[in-house]
Design an enzyme around this catalytic site. Structure first.
Site, PDB file in Angstrom:
ATOM      1  N   LYS A 112      -4.763  13.927  12.717  1.00  0.00           N
ATOM      2  CA  LYS A 112      -5.045  15.275  12.223  1.00  0.00           C
ATOM      3  C   LYS A 112      -5.140  16.278  13.361  1.00  0.00           C
ATOM      4  O   LYS A 112      -4.654  17.396  13.251  1.00  0.00           O
ATOM      5  CB  LYS A 112      -6.316  15.291  11.381  1.00  0.00           C
ATOM      6  CG  LYS A 112      -6.129  14.532  10.081  1.00  0.00           C
ATOM      7  CD  LYS A 112      -7.190  14.820   9.075  1.00  0.00           C
ATOM      8  CE  LYS A 112      -6.758  14.176   7.761  1.00  0.00           C
ATOM      9  NZ  LYS A 112      -7.701  14.337   6.686  1.00  0.00           N
ATOM     10  N   LYS A 195       1.072   7.901   3.531  1.00  0.00           N
ATOM     11  CA  LYS A 195       0.209   7.683   2.363  1.00  0.00           C
ATOM     12  C   LYS A 195       0.142   8.936   1.489  1.00  0.00           C
ATOM     13  O   LYS A 195       0.238  10.057   1.999  1.00  0.00           O
ATOM     14  CB  LYS A 195      -1.191   7.245   2.801  1.00  0.00           C
ATOM     15  CG  LYS A 195      -2.057   8.340   3.370  1.00  0.00           C
ATOM     16  CD  LYS A 195      -3.552   8.029   3.222  1.00  0.00           C
ATOM     17  CE  LYS A 195      -4.361   9.279   3.546  1.00  0.00           C
ATOM     18  NZ  LYS A 195      -5.672   9.325   2.968  1.00  0.00           N
ATOM     19  N   LYS A 198      -4.080  14.276  -0.560  1.00  0.00           N
ATOM     20  CA  LYS A 198      -4.344  15.552  -1.214  1.00  0.00           C
ATOM     21  C   LYS A 198      -3.783  16.700  -0.391  1.00  0.00           C
ATOM     22  O   LYS A 198      -3.543  17.781  -0.904  1.00  0.00           O
ATOM     23  CB  LYS A 198      -5.852  15.748  -1.386  1.00  0.00           C
ATOM     24  CG  LYS A 198      -6.469  14.763  -2.343  1.00  0.00           C
ATOM     25  CD  LYS A 198      -7.824  15.248  -2.798  1.00  0.00           C
ATOM     26  CE  LYS A 198      -8.839  14.124  -2.846  1.00  0.00           C
ATOM     27  NZ  LYS A 198      -9.525  13.921  -1.543  1.00  0.00           N
TER      28      LYS A 198
END
Ligand code: AQP
Length: 330
Positions: A112, A195, A198
């Site tokens: 991230k 994966k 959201k």
């Protein structure tokens, strides 16, 4: 009954089928055997920039989806993380026994932060797994049902529990992960090597989506140039992912599905899968909508959940403060 803790972030209006199959299905089945505590981890979601009103809406929506998927507030405690102040308080103590390098090795943080760059990366993203450790350790949770993506974070929770116990005497239960292998990692429909998440909504199947949109997303899922319906994660990640979802929802094994679809095309597989998905998610969506129509009742359930878990959290924090030598208030 042994205790169990898990949570999800209210980072989108809807949860996705990865959250459902990787975690929620386990939550529902485990609430019979365990004293289950399920949280909407709103403090975690502050690591992403979000409009305050939107966050409040998503927090209720996430709780509604837990219940709609089958979590029973009469059996399990469902609560909002920020309603129990001890989560943030224990995080501080745990952060003082976490190595800087140790936290920096978390792959989710590395991924991230490299995407966001150093200016876009906040310190909350770095300490995120320590807050998660606090969530789990506060309740002496023996088991934590999560998807594969959380395995490393759970390992950190275990290390912190053992380190604290070693330094200050037995205080925390060392938690065990509970990961259902077959559905532990549902992949993104548009990018089947990553994966489902959201944060990349185009490739996800959402619990609250309109059935037409769901069917369309499945129809346009990325596959490959062959014609054969066969499970092969390395060569055929798209088809393999569709087969995993299909098998998890319909009960047939992947081998059985391969046999049943011999000689058929990708279009047939997608059409049938869309029907199965809509059949399972439709009632969940409807129930969630009903719950969201009555926010006062939902808030009452959440208040009740927080009331049930607060005494456990405060007893653990008091024990921790005492062990590390913080002077008790008179
Ligand atoms: N793709 C997945 N397959 C199986 N399980 C999954 N989980 C998440 N994605 C998958 C599990 O769902 C629970 C909630 O995790 P979360 O709130 O972190 O959900 P997320 O979808 O991972 O959230 P975000 O905001 O989209 O985060 P990133 O950007 O990290 O993907 C957990 O038990 C998780 O394992």
């Amino acid at each position: 009954r042994p205790r169990l803790f898990s949570g999800m972030q209210p980072t989108q209006d809807s949860l996705h089928i990865g959250n459902y199959l990787g975690a929620l299905v386990n939550w529902v089945s485990m609430q019979e055997e365990f004293e289950a505590i399920y949280s909407v981890v709103d403090l975690h979601s502050l690591t992403v920039d979000v409009d305050p009103g939107v966050l409040r809406t998503r927090t209720r929506a996430t709780a509604a989806q837990y219940i709609a998927a089958g979590v029973d507030p009469a059996k399990s405690a469902i609560f909002v993380q920020s309603h129990v102040a001890e989560h943030a308080e224990l995080t501080w103590v745990l952060s003082c026994i976490t190595g800087f390098g140790e936290a920096g090795r978390m792959t989710q943080f590395k991924d991230k932060s490299s995407k966001r760059g150093s200016e876009g990366t906040n310190v909350g993203l770095f300490t995120y797994p320590i807050l998660m450790a606090a969530d789990i350790l506060l309740y002496d949770a023996a088991r934590v049902p999560v998807g594969e993506d959380q395995r490393q974070h759970l390992e950190l929770s275990r290390n912190l529990a053992q380190r604290f116990n070693g330094r200050y005497g037995e205080t925390f239960v060392v938690p065990e992960p509970h990961i259902l292998q077959a559905t532990a990692k549902i992949q993104d429909l548009q990018e089947p090597t990553a994966k489902m998440s959201k944060t990349s909504p185009a490739g996800s199947i959402d619990l609250l989506a309109d059935p037409k949109q769901t069917a369309k997303r499945i129809r346009s899922a990325v596959t490959d140039l062959e014609r054969e319906i066969r499970y092969d994660e390395a060569e055929k990640p798209g088809i393999s992912n569709l087969l995993s979802i299909y098998s998890a929802l319909d009960g047939r094994t992947i081998a059985q599905l391969e046999t049943d679809y011999e000689g058929k095309g990708y279009g047939d597989l997608k059409k049938d899968l869309a029907e199965v998905v809509v059949g399972v998610l439709g009632p969940i969506r409807e129930r969630a909508m009903q719950l969201l129509d009555d926010p006062a009742e939902l808030d009452r359930i959440l208040a009740d959940g927080a009331e049930r878990v607060r005494p456990i959290a405060s007893a653990t924090l008091a024990r921790v403060y005492d062990r590390v030598g913080l002077l008790a208030p008179s």
